[in-house]
Design a protein around this motif. Sequence first.
Motif, PDB file in Angstrom:
ATOM      1  N   PRO A  71       0.808  -1.457  -0.057  1.00 29.74           N
ATOM      2  CA  PRO A  71       0.084   0.117  -0.032  1.00 29.74           C
ATOM      3  C   PRO A  71       0.901   1.339   0.150  1.00 29.74           C
ATOM      4  O   PRO A  71       1.924   1.077   0.369  1.00 29.74           O
ATOM      5  CB  PRO A  71      -0.753   0.090   1.302  1.00 29.74           C
ATOM      6  N   VAL A  72       0.394   2.359  -0.384  1.00 28.26           N
ATOM      7  CA  VAL A  72       0.900   3.666  -0.375  1.00 28.26           C
ATOM      8  C   VAL A  72       1.812   3.900   0.872  1.00 28.26           C
ATOM      9  O   VAL A  72       2.953   4.416   0.702  1.00 28.26           O
ATOM     10  CB  VAL A  72      -0.133   4.747  -0.828  1.00 28.26           C
ATOM     11  N   GLY A  73       1.075   3.603   2.008  1.00 35.63           N
ATOM     12  CA  GLY A  73       1.727   4.141   2.980  1.00 35.63           C
ATOM     13  C   GLY A  73       2.382   3.144   3.797  1.00 35.63           C
ATOM     14  O   GLY A  73       2.614   2.974   5.013  1.00 35.63           O
ATOM     15  N   ASP A  74       2.835   1.898   2.995  1.00 38.09           N
ATOM     16  CA  ASP A  74       3.463   0.571   3.675  1.00 38.09           C
ATOM     17  C   ASP A  74       4.754   1.277   4.331  1.00 38.09           C
ATOM     18  O   ASP A  74       4.842   0.831   5.730  1.00 38.09           O
ATOM     19  CB  ASP A  74       3.934  -0.083   2.766  1.00 38.09           C
ATOM     20  N   ASN A  75       5.777   1.678   3.995  1.00 43.70           N
ATOM     21  CA  ASN A  75       6.911   2.093   4.737  1.00 43.70           C
ATOM     22  C   ASN A  75       7.639   2.999   4.076  1.00 43.70           C
ATOM     23  O   ASN A  75       7.193   3.536   2.851  1.00 43.70           O
ATOM     24  CB  ASN A  75       7.860   0.815   4.786  1.00 43.70           C
ATOM     25  N   TYR A  76       8.834   3.923   4.610  1.00 39.99           N
ATOM     26  CA  TYR A  76       9.241   5.096   4.544  1.00 39.99           C
ATOM     27  C   TYR A  76       9.543   4.907   2.741  1.00 39.99           C
ATOM     28  O   TYR A  76       9.392   5.921   2.017  1.00 39.99           O
ATOM     29  CB  TYR A  76      10.369   5.221   5.126  1.00 39.99           C
TER      30      TYR A  76
END
Lengths: 262, 478
Positions: free
Chosen positions: B171-176
């Motif tokens: 997903p878009v906000g998975d990791n940095y």
Amino acid sequence: MIYQNSKPLLEVRGLRATVNGIEILKGIDLTVRSGEVHAIMGTNGSGKSTFAKVLAGHSAYEVTGGTVMFEGKNLFELAPEERARAGVFLAFQYPIEIPGVANNQFLRLTYNTVQAQRGKDELDPLEFDDFVREKMKMLEMSPDFLDRSVNAGFSGGEKKRNEILQMALLEPRLAILDETDSGLDIDALRIVANGVNQLATKDNAIILVTHYQRLLNYIVPDYVHVMESGRIIKTGGKQLALDLETHGYDWVSIEQRAAAGA
Amino acid sequence: MSAVLQNLVNQPYKHGFVTEIESDVAPKGLNEDTIRMISAKKNEPEWLLEFRLKAYQQWLTMEEPQWPNVKYPKIDFQAISYYSAPKPRKKLGSMDEVDPELLRTFEKLGVPMHERAALAGVAVDVIFDSVSVATTYKQKLAEVGIIFGSISEAVHTHPDLVKQYLGTVVPVGDNYYATLNSAVFTDGSFCFIPKGVKCPMDLSTYFRINTEASGQFERTLIIAEEGASVSYLEGCTAPRFDTNQLHAAVVELVALDNADIKYSTVQNWYAGDENGIGGIFNFVTKRGLAKGINSRISWTQVETGSAITWKYPSCVLQGDNSVGEFYSVAVTNNHQQADTGTKMIHIGKNTRSTIVSKGISAGHSNNSYRGLVRIAPTAAGARNYSQCDSMLIGDQCSASTFPYIQVRNNSAIVEHEASTSKIGEDQLFYFAQRGIGNEEAVSMIINGFCKDVFQQLPMEFAVEATKLLGFKLEGSVG
């Protein structure tokens, strides 16, 4: 067997060596000619195994004096692998385990490396398989040796047979057998000794490093040398080994000291 | 001992040359305009620009992860150029129109861009800096309904498929770094294997970073529909620069019912010099979703390059009876650092996973395995087997293993085995006494150590990996 006029293969003069700064070999002289079988006997710590490893070029030992000529060349100018390719073979007292490396691959690589050095044909895996199986029969080894990792999980006897198998493959000019008899039961000893006897020719030589006379019942030496404190203190024929068996190593030491004192 | 070992591991990097080619390089720096610029250059639809901007906004609120067992100076994201493309002479219609300088570059790297060339039977998508420059065997694959090419192109030709799957596994906000990638990704491969099709040849992507101080942010999306199967290979190299280059890729795999995806990587990014100057920061998120029943996702990786590797190809085993596999060899030398492993997330019933990780450390390097096995409450009958072996060459390097195991279902069986070994002087002497020099001995021991992983690789890759390891470790034994 002693042949008249055979060429010296190995000439050791005044060889001294240390490990961790402690002198182990204190001036060894030895001449080995083609066709001969020499036995080097002595107690634990007398320097027998060190002598074997120094000849093979183990980096833990530092040569501090003397010379060793092998077929007229200075042995110490050769790296360990070059010595092996030139025909110096050491059957290890404790063969090293190499997990993950299949014995057949290892054996083929070492065989082909030495063959290439001699300008002979290398064998592909299939040809080599036939060739090595033939050699294994001589040592009564089961074919599953080939698929196992080099010496990994081998019994003591299996490891020693694997050493002699390598000797059979590489056909060295000089084979040094470092306590090949230790840890072998009587049947295994007979098989290994038979193998070694079949490999002895008038063009090669064998140095047997051993504690015990029993190996010499099977592989009959031309010369027996007794080592003590890093020197060869007595040399004789095969009878010497039998005398040692009867009287023990002390007998030689006492005799030597008496001679020195006289 | 160390001197010979040192020599054995210190082989010059062979792919360190720079291609002299006119490139369209964006100015350094990252802001919303950069993202609009990338999107505009690619003539992207509005939804994709929104996807990017949303990711960027989220990235601004995130912190760089500190938990990996690696050390490096703080990255200045404003000092990176986010877009670099070789200037095309004209619109590319066929391979014959590719800039000859590019063709020569890839020839030199051993990547055939001509379909008639050596690696016949493998379709290759070639990514140079930020863009895909060529894809081979496209027509032939299209005949069986396989879509294979650059993702930028797929956005235009198959927007529905891309839209349907992009960002569903990572997903878009998975990791940095994955979030950064979602904002600025430039190109990558897209591959779609329709229902029931077994891909007739191996598919391959070759990544090359050429421009100094540029980042490569590629995005790969592979979808195997019901009953489909594909074997996918990825190779990477970069020139030798004194500065660090950032490679933050995202790879997403989706396997539907009974589908099978095998993904193999041989990573040989520039690793920096013997003092640890330069090299690629390889911060990559790779994840496969075994969505359907009986689906299977298999990762095989040989990691030899990069100054820093931070990478955990993972499997989310959602479908009942789905299978996840991870086979890895990670080699570090000099001052390289690797923190790599996998995650196996068991959700479906009777899901199975296998992890085989082989870490080899030489020089002053630091090699960590980090792996998570999570059995969800729903994953009745789940089974995992993990084996993590480390080998040390010399006495200046280190190896660590960080296994995380979370089991929330009593019927699951999880096994973990680990070992550490060292190439010993006595082993090398034994080889030498049989006429085999140190280099060959080390190569043989290492290949034996890695056998379980190498046998998972497709043939050409296995040969390549074996050679690569030989080079890599040359000079490290003594």
